[in-house]
Design an enzyme around this catalytic site. Structure first.
Site, mmCIF file in Angstrom:
data_model
loop_
_atom_site.group_PDB
_atom_site.id
_atom_site.type_symbol
_atom_site.label_atom_id
_atom_site.label_comp_id
_atom_site.label_asym_id
_atom_site.label_seq_id
_atom_site.Cartn_x
_atom_site.Cartn_y
_atom_site.Cartn_z
ATOM 1 N N ASP A 23 11.639 148.947 93.333
ATOM 2 C CA ASP A 23 11.286 148.889 92.402
ATOM 3 C C ASP A 23 11.154 147.750 90.890
ATOM 4 O O ASP A 23 11.143 147.444 90.774
ATOM 5 C CB ASP A 23 11.197 150.140 91.033
ATOM 6 N N HIS A 55 14.483 153.032 92.241
ATOM 7 C CA HIS A 55 14.648 152.899 93.257
ATOM 8 C C HIS A 55 14.447 151.322 93.738
ATOM 9 O O HIS A 55 14.290 150.612 92.792
ATOM 10 C CB HIS A 55 13.091 153.087 94.460
ATOM 11 N N ASP A 99 8.926 160.935 85.740
ATOM 12 C CA ASP A 99 7.676 160.784 87.065
ATOM 13 C C ASP A 99 6.833 160.544 86.651
ATOM 14 O O ASP A 99 5.636 161.168 87.792
ATOM 15 C CB ASP A 99 8.593 161.768 88.313
HETATM 16 C C1 XUL Z 1 6.950 161.415 95.209
HETATM 17 C C2 XUL Z 1 8.507 161.092 93.871
HETATM 18 C C3 XUL Z 1 9.198 159.736 93.985
HETATM 19 C C4 XUL Z 1 10.492 160.519 94.080
HETATM 20 C C5 XUL Z 1 11.614 159.507 93.316
HETATM 21 O O1 XUL Z 1 5.883 162.340 94.862
HETATM 22 O O2 XUL Z 1 7.928 161.814 93.227
HETATM 23 O O3 XUL Z 1 8.943 159.393 92.908
HETATM 24 O O4 XUL Z 1 10.907 161.482 92.588
HETATM 25 O O5 XUL Z 1 11.609 158.676 95.425
HETATM 26 CO CO CO Z 2 9.361 163.052 91.593
#
Ligand code: XUL
Ligand code: CO
Length: 441
Positions: free
Chosen positions: A108, A105, A343
Site C-alpha cells: 500500500d 501492507h 478495513d
Molecule cells: C481481506 C482483508 C485484508 C486483511 C489484511 O479480506 O481483510 O485486508 O485485513 O491483509
Molecule cells: Co481485514
C-alpha cells in the site's frame, strides 16, 4: 502544513447527539469515561491505508473511479514521490479524524521495484518518512502486514505454494515487514492468508500445504522472539475469497491449526465482521469463541452487504450489531494490544474527499454507541445476571465433582438411580433476553 486535499476542513470534534454538522462526532467523545476507561482507549480506532488511499474504486466490471493526486497518471509508473504525497494526505486524514492508529501492507505504501532488495529499500525509506509523520502527529501503528496475495507470483499461495522459491520470497517479505513494524512501534503483526487455500483439489495436496503453513508461522514466531518484537502476532481468519477455500476458514479452524503446530499460546486472531458472516457465523460468535479459546486479539470492523454474499468491506452502521460485538470484546477484558481497525472502503461512487471523512466519522460514532450500550448492559448485569442463574446448578459440589473428573460414568449412573435424579426443563428465555438488549440500543 495542509496538503489541501480536504479543502479547509477543520479537525473533527465531538459536538454531542444534537449536532447536525455532518463532520462532527455525535457519540464518540474520546475523553468520555466508560467503565473507568477513556472511550479512545476502549475502541483504539485505526484507519487502514489500503482501502482509503490505495484502492482506486474498481470492481470486476470497471476500473478506477477515484481521482487522487497521488495516483500515477495513465501511462506512467508509480513513484516514491507519489508514495510520499499519499502519506502526507493519509496522515492529514488520521489527524483530522483524531484516530490514534493506522494499519498498512507493504504494497500500500511503496511501489514495488524490479528486485526484492530494491522493494525492501523502498519500504525502509517510506518507514523513515512515516516515522517523522508519526512523531509530528502522535498517530501510532496498530499493525503492519505483508501483501502476499496481489502479485502474480502468489497466485497459487505464499507459504502454501507448490514452489519453494515462492515460500522463500514470502518469508523474506514478512521479515522485512516485521522489521518495519517493530521499528515503527507497531502493537501487532497481522497475517491474512489471502491465497493460502486452493481452487481445486485436483492440483492440491492439503496435508503438505498445511505443514508448509505451519512451518512458515513457526518461522515468524521464532523471528519475533529473536528480534524482541513485543507486539502480538495475529492471524485473520477468512473462509474464502480470493481462493475458493482458505485454510484460515474461521476462528475454530485457526485454533485447530495453531494447536496442531504448537502455536496456540503464541498467536491470536484478528476477527473481521464481514469474514465472520462469510463463514456462516455472526461476528459475536467468532468473538465469543476466540475469547473462550484464549486467542482473542483484535478486530477489523467492516461489514458485508447481507444480500451480495461477498466481502464488500463496508463501514459499520448498525448499532445493535456493534453493541453485541463490543459486548463480547468487553467480556474478553477489552483490547490489550488490539483495536478497532476499519478495513472498510467507500462505495465506488463516493468520489469526494469528504466522503472518506464522513465514512470514518459515521463508523466511529456507530462503534462508540455500540460500545457504550454494551458497557451499560455489562454494568447492569443485564445479561450476565440471567446467564449466571442459568448455569447456577453447576455450582453444587456434586456438579463440580462431575466436571473436574472426580466421578466415573458408573458413579454418575448410580447416583441418578439412587437419588432419583429427574431434571425439570427450564425456559431459555430468549425473547426476554432479546427484549433486554433492545432496551439498551
Ligand atoms: C481481506 C482483508 C485484508 C486483511 C489484511 O479480506 O481483510 O485486508 O485485513 O491483509
Ligand atoms: Co481485514
Amino acid at each position: 502544513m495542509s496538503t489541501g486535499f480536504f479543502g479547509d476542513i477543520k479537525p473533527i470534534r465531538f459536538e454531542g447527539p444534537d449536532s447536525d454538522n455532518p463532520l462532527a462526532y455525535r457519540h464518540y467523545d474520546p475523553d468520555e469515561m466508560v467503565m473507568g476507561k477513556r472511550l479512545e482507549d476502549h475502541l483504539r480506532f485505526a484507519v487502514c491505508y489500503w482501502h482509503s488511499f490505495t484502492w482506486p474504486g474498481g470492481d470486476p466490471f470497471g476500473g478506477q473511479t477515484f481521482e487522487r493526486p497521488w495516483f500515477p497518471k495513465a501511462g506512467s509508473g508509480d513513484t516514491m514521490e507519489l508514495a510520499k504525497r499519499k502519506a502526507d494526505v493519509a496522515f492529514e486524514m488520521f489527524s483530522l479524524l483524531g484516530v490514534p492508529f493506522f494499519t498498512f501492507h507493504d504494497a500500500d505504501v511503496r511501489p514495488e521495484a524490479d528486485t526484492f532488495a530494491e522493494s525492501r529499500k523502498r519500504l525502509d525509506e517510506i518507514a523513515d518518512y512515516f516515522q517523522k509523520k508519526m512523531e509530528e502527529t502522535g498517530v501510532r501503528l496498530l499493525w503492519g502486514t505483508a501483501n502476499l496475495f496481489s502479485h502474480r507470483r502468489y497466485m497459487a499461495g505464499a507459504a502454501t505454494n507448490p514452489d519453494p522459491d515462492v515460500f522463500a520470497h514470502a518469508a523474506a517479505t514478512v521479515k522485512a515487514c516485521m522489521d518495519v513494524t517493530k521499528r515503527l512501534g507497531g502493537e501487532n503483526y497481522v497475517l491474512w492468508g489471502g491465497r493460502e487455500g486452493y481452487e481445486t483439489l485436483l492440483n492440491t495436496d492439503i496435508g503438505r500445504e498445511l505443514d508448509q503453513m505451519g512451518r512458515f508461522l513457526s518461522l515468524v514466531v521464532d523471528y519475533k522472539h529473536r528480534i524482541g518484537f513485543k507486539g502480538t502476532i495475529l492471524i485473520e481468519p477468512k473462509p474464502q475469497e480470493p481462493t475458493k477455500h482458505q485454510y484460515d476458514y474461521d476462528v475454530a479452524t485457526v485454533y485447530g491449526f495453531l494447536r496442531r503446530y504448537g502455536l496456540e499460546n503464541e498467536v491470536k486472531v484478528n476477527i473481521e465482521q464481514g469474514h465472520a458472516v462469510l463463514a456462516g457465523h455472526s461476528f459475536e460468535h467468532e468473538l465469543a469463541l476466540a475469547n473462550a479459546l484464549g486467542i482473542f486479539g483484535s478486530i477489523d470492523m467492516n461489514r458485508n452487504d447481507y444480500q451480495s454474499g461477498w466481502d464488500t468491506d463496508q463501514f459499520p452502521n448498525n448499532v445493535p450489531e456493534m453493541a453485541l460485538a463490543y459486548y463480547q470484546v468487553l467480556l474478553a477484558g477489552g483490547f490489550s494490544t488490539g483495536g478497532t481497525n476499519f478495513d472498510a472502503k467507500l462505495r465506488r461512487q463516493s468520489l469526494d474527499p469528504d466522503d472518506l471523512l464522513a465514512a470514518h466519522v459515521g463508523g466511529m460514532d456507530c462503534c462508540a454507541r455500540g460500545l457504550k450500550a454494551a458497557a451499560r448492559m455489562l454494568e447492569d448485569k443485564a445479561l450476565s445476571g440471567p446467564l449466571e442463574e442459568r448455569y447456577a446448578g453447576w455450582n453444587s459440589r456434586e456438579a463440580q465433582a462431575m466436571l473436574s473428573g472426580k466421578r466415573s460414568l458408573e458413579e454418575i449412573a448410580e447416583r441418578v438411580e439412587k437419588e432419583k435424579v429427574d431434571p425439570r426443563p427450564r425456559s431459555g428465555r430468549q425473547e426476554k433476553l432479546e427484549n433486554i438488549v433492545n432496551r439498551y440500543v
